[in-house]
Design a protein around this motif. Sequence first.
Motif, PDB file in Angstrom:
ATOM      1  N   GLU A 171     -12.984  78.864  32.268  1.00 23.43           N
ATOM      2  CA  GLU A 171     -13.096  80.370  31.860  1.00 23.43           C
ATOM      3  C   GLU A 171     -14.280  81.113  32.568  1.00 23.43           C
ATOM      4  O   GLU A 171     -14.127  82.156  33.167  1.00 23.43           O
ATOM      5  CB  GLU A 171     -13.592  80.297  30.425  1.00 23.43           C
ATOM      6  CG  GLU A 171     -12.437  80.239  29.327  1.00 23.43           C
ATOM      7  CD  GLU A 171     -11.419  80.903  29.108  1.00 23.43           C
ATOM      8  OE1 GLU A 171     -11.807  82.216  29.115  1.00 23.43           O
ATOM      9  OE2 GLU A 171     -10.254  80.418  28.935  1.00 23.43           O
ATOM     10  N   GLU A 172     -15.311  80.318  32.934  1.00 24.19           N
ATOM     11  CA  GLU A 172     -16.700  80.803  33.625  1.00 24.19           C
ATOM     12  C   GLU A 172     -16.184  80.939  35.145  1.00 24.19           C
ATOM     13  O   GLU A 172     -16.717  82.081  35.863  1.00 24.19           O
ATOM     14  CB  GLU A 172     -17.761  79.898  33.531  1.00 24.19           C
ATOM     15  CG  GLU A 172     -18.309  79.971  32.293  1.00 24.19           C
ATOM     16  CD  GLU A 172     -19.506  78.899  32.070  1.00 24.19           C
ATOM     17  OE1 GLU A 172     -19.684  78.234  32.953  1.00 24.19           O
ATOM     18  OE2 GLU A 172     -19.967  78.837  30.901  1.00 24.19           O
ATOM     19  N   GLU A 173     -15.096  80.116  35.642  1.00 27.04           N
ATOM     20  CA  GLU A 173     -14.810  80.111  36.927  1.00 27.04           C
ATOM     21  C   GLU A 173     -13.975  81.500  37.197  1.00 27.04           C
ATOM     22  O   GLU A 173     -14.026  82.323  38.057  1.00 27.04           O
ATOM     23  CB  GLU A 173     -14.083  79.011  37.257  1.00 27.04           C
ATOM     24  CG  GLU A 173     -13.346  79.088  38.832  1.00 27.04           C
ATOM     25  CD  GLU A 173     -12.297  78.078  39.153  1.00 27.04           C
ATOM     26  OE1 GLU A 173     -11.726  78.140  40.119  1.00 27.04           O
ATOM     27  OE2 GLU A 173     -12.114  77.298  38.052  1.00 27.04           O
ATOM     28  N   LYS A 174     -13.188  81.700  36.269  1.00 30.81           N
ATOM     29  CA  LYS A 174     -12.371  82.962  36.096  1.00 30.81           C
ATOM     30  C   LYS A 174     -13.260  84.355  36.258  1.00 30.81           C
ATOM     31  O   LYS A 174     -13.016  85.383  37.100  1.00 30.81           O
ATOM     32  CB  LYS A 174     -11.504  82.958  35.125  1.00 30.81           C
ATOM     33  CG  LYS A 174     -10.125  82.297  35.094  1.00 30.81           C
ATOM     34  CD  LYS A 174      -9.416  82.255  34.032  1.00 30.81           C
ATOM     35  CE  LYS A 174      -8.196  80.951  34.003  1.00 30.81           C
ATOM     36  NZ  LYS A 174      -7.261  80.862  32.776  1.00 30.81           N
ATOM     37  N   GLU A 175     -14.118  84.117  35.289  1.00 32.93           N
ATOM     38  CA  GLU A 175     -15.239  85.339  35.278  1.00 32.93           C
ATOM     39  C   GLU A 175     -16.006  85.502  36.585  1.00 32.93           C
ATOM     40  O   GLU A 175     -16.011  86.498  37.191  1.00 32.93           O
ATOM     41  CB  GLU A 175     -16.203  85.314  34.149  1.00 32.93           C
ATOM     42  CG  GLU A 175     -15.691  85.096  32.863  1.00 32.93           C
ATOM     43  CD  GLU A 175     -16.839  84.798  31.738  1.00 32.93           C
ATOM     44  OE1 GLU A 175     -18.081  84.452  32.193  1.00 32.93           O
ATOM     45  OE2 GLU A 175     -16.300  84.737  30.651  1.00 32.93           O
TER      46      GLU A 175
END
Length: 73
Positions: free
Chosen positions: A27-31
Amino acid sequence: MGNPENLMNQIFNLRLSSARQARKCEEEEKEQKLKVKKAIEKGNMDGARIYAENAIHKRTEHKNYLCLTSMSS
């Protein structure tokens, strides 16, 4: 030594938490990727580079957690 059932529970809990951490990193990578896109649109190339590095680090961390999750006992 230790109770084998207790050890198996601990291993299971570690795998479960690793799976959660892997999802969190994804999720953090997508952000971070969205931040890269926005920074490029604004012409902020230095910021985009930093966000891209963060996204790469999160991808690596994600893969490491997946490896930890899939280790056999």
